[in-house]
Design a protein around this motif. Structure first.
Motif, PDB file in Angstrom:
ATOM      1  N   HIS A 234       0.850  -1.191   0.000  1.00 15.68           N
ATOM      2  CA  HIS A 234       0.000   0.000   0.000  1.00 15.68           C
ATOM      3  C   HIS A 234       0.887   1.243   0.000  1.00 15.68           C
ATOM      4  N   PRO A 235       0.496   2.278  -0.747  1.00 12.97           N
ATOM      5  CA  PRO A 235       1.341   3.481  -0.822  1.00 12.97           C
ATOM      6  C   PRO A 235       1.597   4.130   0.539  1.00 12.97           C
ATOM      7  N   ASP A 236       0.673   3.960   1.491  1.00 15.37           N
ATOM      8  CA  ASP A 236       0.821   4.614   2.799  1.00 15.37           C
ATOM      9  C   ASP A 236       1.401   3.695   3.868  1.00 15.37           C
ATOM     10  N   ASP A 237       1.810   2.502   3.495  1.00 17.03           N
ATOM     11  CA  ASP A 237       2.351   1.560   4.469  1.00 17.03           C
ATOM     12  C   ASP A 237       3.826   1.897   4.717  1.00 17.03           C
ATOM     13  N   GLU A 238       4.096   2.503   5.880  1.00 18.32           N
ATOM     14  CA  GLU A 238       5.450   2.975   6.180  1.00 18.32           C
ATOM     15  C   GLU A 238       6.462   1.834   6.289  1.00 18.32           C
ATOM     16  N   ARG A 239       5.964   0.620   6.573  1.00 19.14           N
ATOM     17  CA  ARG A 239       6.880  -0.516   6.709  1.00 19.14           C
ATOM     18  C   ARG A 239       7.645  -0.784   5.423  1.00 19.14           C
ATOM     19  N   TYR A 240       6.972  -0.492   4.291  1.00 19.70           N
ATOM     20  CA  TYR A 240       7.579  -0.862   3.004  1.00 19.70           C
ATOM     21  C   TYR A 240       7.920   0.337   2.127  1.00 19.70           C
ATOM     22  N   ALA A 241       7.750   1.553   2.670  1.00 11.40           N
ATOM     23  CA  ALA A 241       7.946   2.745   1.838  1.00 11.40           C
ATOM     24  C   ALA A 241       9.320   2.757   1.174  1.00 11.40           C
ATOM     25  N   VAL A 253      12.435 -19.723  -9.065  1.00  6.12           N
ATOM     26  CA  VAL A 253      12.440 -19.341 -10.488  1.00  6.12           C
ATOM     27  C   VAL A 253      13.572 -18.377 -10.795  1.00  6.12           C
ATOM     28  N   GLY A 254      13.799 -17.392  -9.887  1.00  4.97           N
ATOM     29  CA  GLY A 254      14.877 -16.427 -10.097  1.00  4.97           C
ATOM     30  C   GLY A 254      14.450 -15.184 -10.838  1.00  4.97           C
ATOM     31  N   ARG A 255      13.163 -15.061 -11.205  1.00  2.00           N
ATOM     32  CA  ARG A 255      12.701 -13.879 -11.935  1.00  2.00           C
ATOM     33  C   ARG A 255      12.738 -12.650 -11.030  1.00  2.00           C
ATOM     34  N   ARG A 256      13.149 -11.510 -11.584  1.00  2.00           N
ATOM     35  CA  ARG A 256      13.188 -10.262 -10.829  1.00  2.00           C
ATOM     36  C   ARG A 256      11.782  -9.654 -10.815  1.00  2.00           C
ATOM     37  N   LEU A 257      11.310  -9.301  -9.616  1.00  2.76           N
ATOM     38  CA  LEU A 257       9.951  -8.773  -9.449  1.00  2.76           C
ATOM     39  C   LEU A 257      10.013  -7.334  -8.929  1.00  2.76           C
ATOM     40  N   PRO A 258       9.449  -6.380  -9.666  1.00  5.59           N
ATOM     41  CA  PRO A 258       9.414  -5.006  -9.144  1.00  5.59           C
ATOM     42  C   PRO A 258       8.508  -4.922  -7.920  1.00  5.59           C
ATOM     43  N   ILE A 259       8.898  -4.091  -6.971  1.00  6.33           N
ATOM     44  CA  ILE A 259       8.045  -3.828  -5.804  1.00  6.33           C
ATOM     45  C   ILE A 259       7.309  -2.526  -6.093  1.00  6.33           C
ATOM     46  N   ILE A 260       5.973  -2.616  -6.183  1.00  4.52           N
ATOM     47  CA  ILE A 260       5.158  -1.477  -6.610  1.00  4.52           C
ATOM     48  C   ILE A 260       4.204  -1.075  -5.493  1.00  4.52           C
ATOM     49  N   ALA A 261       3.650   0.125  -5.592  1.00  2.05           N
ATOM     50  CA  ALA A 261       2.651   0.616  -4.627  1.00  2.05           C
ATOM     51  C   ALA A 261       1.299   0.674  -5.315  1.00  2.05           C
ATOM     52  N   ASP A 262       0.297   0.116  -4.649  1.00  2.00           N
ATOM     53  CA  ASP A 262      -1.054   0.147  -5.213  1.00  2.00           C
ATOM     54  C   ASP A 262      -2.070   0.227  -4.068  1.00  2.00           C
ATOM     55  N   PRO A 263      -3.076   1.104  -4.186  1.00  2.00           N
ATOM     56  CA  PRO A 263      -4.046   1.290  -3.081  1.00  2.00           C
ATOM     57  C   PRO A 263      -4.935   0.081  -2.837  1.00  2.00           C
ATOM     58  N   TYR A 264      -4.975  -0.885  -3.756  1.00  2.00           N
ATOM     59  CA  TYR A 264      -5.810  -2.075  -3.532  1.00  2.00           C
ATOM     60  C   TYR A 264      -5.315  -2.895  -2.339  1.00  2.00           C
ATOM     61  N   VAL A 265      -4.021  -2.879  -2.092  1.00  2.16           N
ATOM     62  CA  VAL A 265      -3.418  -3.732  -1.056  1.00  2.16           C
ATOM     63  C   VAL A 265      -3.954  -3.330   0.324  1.00  2.16           C
ATOM     64  N   LYS A 266      -4.295  -4.338   1.127  1.00  2.00           N
ATOM     65  CA  LYS A 266      -4.779  -4.110   2.494  1.00  2.00           C
ATOM     66  C   LYS A 266      -3.607  -4.327   3.449  1.00  2.00           C
ATOM     67  N   PRO A 267      -3.097  -3.272   4.076  1.00  2.00           N
ATOM     68  CA  PRO A 267      -1.920  -3.414   4.951  1.00  2.00           C
ATOM     69  C   PRO A 267      -2.143  -4.380   6.108  1.00  2.00           C
ATOM     70  N   GLU A 268      -3.393  -4.505   6.563  1.00  2.00           N
ATOM     71  CA  GLU A 268      -3.666  -5.338   7.725  1.00  2.00           C
ATOM     72  C   GLU A 268      -3.805  -6.818   7.383  1.00  2.00           C
ATOM     73  N   PHE A 269      -3.892  -7.155   6.077  1.00  2.00           N
ATOM     74  CA  PHE A 269      -4.067  -8.554   5.697  1.00  2.00           C
ATOM     75  C   PHE A 269      -2.716  -9.216   5.484  1.00  2.00           C
ATOM     76  N   GLY A 270      -2.540 -10.387   6.116  1.00  2.00           N
ATOM     77  CA  GLY A 270      -1.286 -11.115   5.952  1.00  2.00           C
ATOM     78  C   GLY A 270      -0.109 -10.285   6.413  1.00  2.00           C
ATOM     79  N   THR A 271       0.885 -10.194   5.552  1.00  6.15           N
ATOM     80  CA  THR A 271       2.076  -9.406   5.899  1.00  6.15           C
ATOM     81  C   THR A 271       1.987  -7.976   5.399  1.00  6.15           C
ATOM     82  N   GLY A 272       0.931  -7.676   4.619  1.00  9.68           N
ATOM     83  CA  GLY A 272       0.830  -6.341   4.028  1.00  9.68           C
ATOM     84  C   GLY A 272       1.536  -6.238   2.698  1.00  9.68           C
ATOM     85  N   ALA A 273       2.269  -7.283   2.309  1.00 14.37           N
ATOM     86  CA  ALA A 273       2.928  -7.342   0.993  1.00 14.37           C
ATOM     87  C   ALA A 273       2.215  -8.416   0.169  1.00 14.37           C
ATOM     88  N   LEU A 274       1.803  -8.055  -1.026  1.00 10.95           N
ATOM     89  CA  LEU A 274       0.974  -8.936  -1.834  1.00 10.95           C
ATOM     90  C   LEU A 274       1.719  -9.372  -3.086  1.00 10.95           C
TER      91      LEU A 274
END
Length: 845
Positions: A234-241, A253-274
């Motif tokens: 989430h864009p406002d999640d300070e843990r991952y800013a 697999v070894g594929r490189r994955l960009p870490i992006i910000a999107d408002p759909y993500v729920k910070p309180e669900f799971g680890t907050g990283a989707l």
């Protein structure tokens, strides 16, 4: 006049009545004359050709038939458009099962031979539900039964597809769909059912490319991680800013994955990283499209892992999951395992878990069609009842997505699309030239059924039927197809006819099993309406279902059906009583009152007619049914018929009231009313074609209603007293009336309460009891019919019994241990019991 059977037997009476209706097509097949505003029409929600009558159909059919019969009796040309839906997946599945029993399959037969077998199956079994609707008493237009694969209907469907394609609203694209591995087809939302599943939530470390740690993501489907193309926070999640813009490494697999910000993500669900898997999750797909992410598919249409899955290719999904979890465990990347219960989509048809897959399909853009469909509900052009469904309808349209309209089936409307190399041709006729191949897919059933209200009337031809009966008036349907069907009919009606397809949508309640579970054969909770008709008659079932209907889901109540059967019996017996007094060439109906009780029953009938009409027009079918019951049972039979027994001059008004009552009751209980109508003096034709009883405001008589209501209350008071003191049922008791307002009803009071009203010197004796009645007092005088000592002894014994019960209840409630330890419901029930006992003791005095 032939003598009527003493007992009404629905099993014997209803079939001949049905034959008479079916022998009169002019009744249900109106001439296509006049305008839609002058006429009345309903398009039946087309039952599947595979279907058999269930309780939902029975409720829906009872409501529609009540509306149609009522409007027909109002003098309008009333057309109930009838037909069935080809039900692509369901019907194909039925025939495929048949082929398997024969040792073959559709691929062996080939498309042409397979479709021929389906048509054969449809001819043999497809009319089952239509015959069952007849048994319910449904007065559909049986002369013009439609089918969604009729040639003319198919031409209308193709025309709509071609025109929408030309307008840019239908297109072909690679998008995520509900894929059913069991049927090997994309399926609609209606064929998807949510089931509770016990899974494991895995927390998995995805190492950062910088080597400075890892991002932990949570998933219940580790096998889909092979198709991950990003990690979102989430864009406002300070843990991952600080990590947004960095990359992580996809484990195994070894594929490189960009870490992006999107408002759909729920910070309180799971680890907050989707983890973002556009190829296998609908929400991830939308995120992927917003961020331009690659779309990979590692699960194929056969439910096995694809070549994209690398070393796990070819494995069934569950086995691949186990091996991937084992590999992650070996690399010490699984942080935790947590039991997780959640709802998972499954195919209603095959039972297999739905796989969201990216597939090359035909889609329809919905936004341009959705806004007008929402506007007509917002402004009240289309009214949805109950009101709460209006908001649900609008919310869906405001959040609408593209509609996947192609299905990988052989039974249905084949797409009017041809391909040659890189060329695509869409048209009503095959393209000229060589080398063209037609798209093998068919259209979603909901696409063709969206045209139902106007395609059944001959569109695209400007037929007389279309001019006379479109737009229709009401749609009666279930809430689960509010979006799939109702909204899409509104869209298509506005788009291709420039008018809404109906002005009212009535959403029926869901009839649950008596224990509150859903009705289901597999659960053993299904109740067959035909079995109930066999037990209670069609009128009983219709009445019961209407009486149960409401704005809420309701449990099936057989006592309501039995109540309807009782109403039919009561009306039959009342009719026998009245008609038994008619001699050949005798009395003629005449609604001129000769006594106050006549004025009363006419005034009550006037109210009943108005309330029944208001209830039907307002979709309050429980009020229509129960109001009819109250009038027939309580007012007509229990009071008026008893009041006028022995009055020879009452026969003309009895006939008049009976005749209007039968007509008023007909839309709700059509069989018994039609059976009785045939015996009424002077009645002609069918009651189904008779007019609704006309309003007669001159019959309103509040003074008569008030006077008779006082007398009824007084009779009830006397009857209660007689029961209490044990007066013999047939004994007449002397009494003195000291109350106002009984001048015209004293005779009826005396007869119904079995009183001998004293006057003058005869009434001077002191009373042995005094009863409070409206307007004053009724004094009971001494009589041999009264044994007051015995009554006193009975009352004393009852007081003693009640006192004992009260003592026991008070003792229990005074016990602190009982109150503290017993379930709250048990304690509450004990308190209610004590209150009832105390009230009963107080009544004895």
């Amino acid at each position: 006049m032939p003598e009527l059977p003493k007992r009404y037997d629905p099993a014997a009476a209803e079939p001949p009545v049905l034959e008479r209706w079916l022998a009169a097509p002019e009744l249900y097949h109106p001439a296509p004359e006049g305008t839609a505003a002058e006429n009345y029409s309903i398009a039946i929600p087309p039952p599947n050709v595979t279907g058999a009558l269930h309780m939902g159909h029975a409720l829906n059919g009872s409501i529609q038939d009540t509306l149609i019969r009522f409007q027909r009796m109002q003098g309008r040309r009333a057309k109930w458009i009838l037909g069935t839906d080809h039900a692509g997946i369901a019907t194909q599945a039925q025939v495929e099962k048949l082929l398997l029993r024969e040792g073959t399959d559709r691929e062996t037969l080939g498309r042409e031979a397979f479709v021929a077998r389906v048509w054969e199956w449809r001819e043999r079994y497809g009319g089952t539900i239509i015959e069952q609707l007849k048994r319910l008493g449904a007065s559909c237009d049986f002369a013009e039964e439609r089918f969604t694969l009729d040639p003319a209907y198919a031409q209308a469907v193709a025309k709509v597809f071609v025109e929408l394609h030309e307008q840019g609203l239908i297109y072909r694209d690679l998008r995520l769909v509900n894929w059913d591995p069991g049927t090997r087809s994309a399926i609609s939302d209606l064929e998807v059912e949510e089931r509770e599943v016990q899974d494991v939530m895995y927390a998995i470390d995805y190492p950062l490319a910088s080597g400075s740690g890892a991002v932990t993501v949570a998933t219940v489907r580790p096998e889909t991680m092979l198709a991950d193309t990003a990690i979102a926070v989430h864009p406002d999640d300070e843990r991952y800013a600080r990590l947004v813009g960095e990359t992580a490494i996809l484990p195994l697999v070894g594929r490189r994955l960009p870490i992006i910000a999107d408002p759909y993500v729920k910070p309180e669900f799971g680890t907050g990283a989707l983890k973002i898997t556009p190829g296998h999750d609908p929400n991830d797909f939308e995120i992927g499209r917003r961020h331009g992410l690659p779309e990979l598919s590692v699960i194929g249409e056969d439910g096995r892992m694809t070549e994209e899955a690398g070393e796990w290719a070819g494995l069934p999904v569950r086995e691949a999951r186990e091996r991937i979890v084992a590999a992650l465990t070996e690399q010490e990347l699984i942080v935790s395992r947590t039991p997780y219960t959640h709802m998972v989509p499954h195919s209603h048809r095959s039972g297999e878990r739905i796989e969201p897959l990216i597939s090359l399909q035909w889609f329809m853009r919905m936004e341009e069609l959705a806004e007008p469909a929402a506007a007509v509900v917002r402004d009240g052009t289309v009214r949805i009842t109950p009101e709460n469904h209006r908001r649900v309808y609008l919310d869906w349209l405001e959040n609408i997505r593209p509609w996947c309209i192609s299905r990988q089936l052989w039974w249905g409307h084949q797409l009017p699309v041809w391909y040659r190399a890189e060329e695509t041709y869409v048209g009503l006729e095959p393209p000229a030239g060589e080398g063209w191949t037609r798209d093998p897919d068919v259209l979603d059933t909901w696409f063709s059924s969206a045209l139902w209200p106007f395609a059944t009337l001959g569109w695209p031809e400007e037929t007389d039927e279309l001019r006379a009966f479109y737009p229709t008036d009401a749609l009666v349907t279930a809430r689960d197809i509010l979006f799939l069907w109702v909204a899409r009919m509104v869209m298509m009606g506005l788009r291709f006819r420039g008018e809404v397809p109906f002005t009212d949508v009535y959403i029926t309640s869901v009839i649950q099993a008596p224990d509150g579970r859903r009705m289901s054969k597999s659960l053993g909770t299904g109740i067959d309406p035909l079995d109930e008709i066999a037990r209670h008659g069609a009128d009983g079932v219709r009445f019961g279902l209407l009486a149960m209907s409401s704005s809420q889901d309701v449990r099936y109540a057989e006592d309501k059906v039995a109540q309807g059967q009782g109403l039919a019996n009561k009306l039959w017996n009342a009719s026998r009583f009245v008609l038994g007094q008619v001699e050949a060439g005798g009395a003629v109906a005449d609604a001129t009152p000769r006594a106050i009780e006549d004025a009363w029953i006419l005034a009550r009938l006037e109210r009943a007619k108005a309330e029944a009409a208001r209830a039907i027009e307002g979709f309050e079918f429980h009020r229509a049914a129960l109001g009819l019951y109250d009038f027939v049972y309580a007012e007509l039979c229990d009071w008026y018929l008893e009041w006028v027994k022995g009055r020879e001059d009452a026969l003309p008004i009895l006939l008049a009231v009976l005749e209007e009552t039968l007509r008023m009751a007909h839309p709700v209980i059509p069989f018994v009313t039609e059976a009785m109508w045939a015996h009424l003096p002077g009645a002609e034709g069918l009651i189904a074609a008779a007019p609704w009883p006309a309003a007669a405001p001159e019959r309103e008589d509040e003074e008569a209603e008030s006077a008779v209501a006082r007398a009824i209350a007084a009779v009830q008071a006397v009857r209660s007293w007689r029961d209490e003191v044990g007066v013999r049922p047939g004994a007449t008791v002397p009494a003195r009336l000291e109350a106002a307002g009984y001048e015209d009803v004293a005779g009826g009071l005396a007869r119904l309460a079995r009183l001998e009203l004293a006057s003058g010197e005869d009434g001077a004796t002191g009373p042995v009891a005094s009863l409070a009645i409206p307007g004053g007092t009724l004094h009971i005088l001494p009589s041999d019919a009264l044994d007051l000592e015995a009554a006193s002894r009975r009352a004393g014994a009852e007081r003693a019994r009640l006192a004992g019960e009260i003592g026991r209840a008070e003792g229990k409630l005074a016990n602190a241990g009982f109150v503290a330890k017993a379930p709250s419901a048990v304690v509450a029930a004990e308190r209610e019991k004590l209150a009832r006992l105390q009230a009963a003791l107080a009544e004895l005095g």
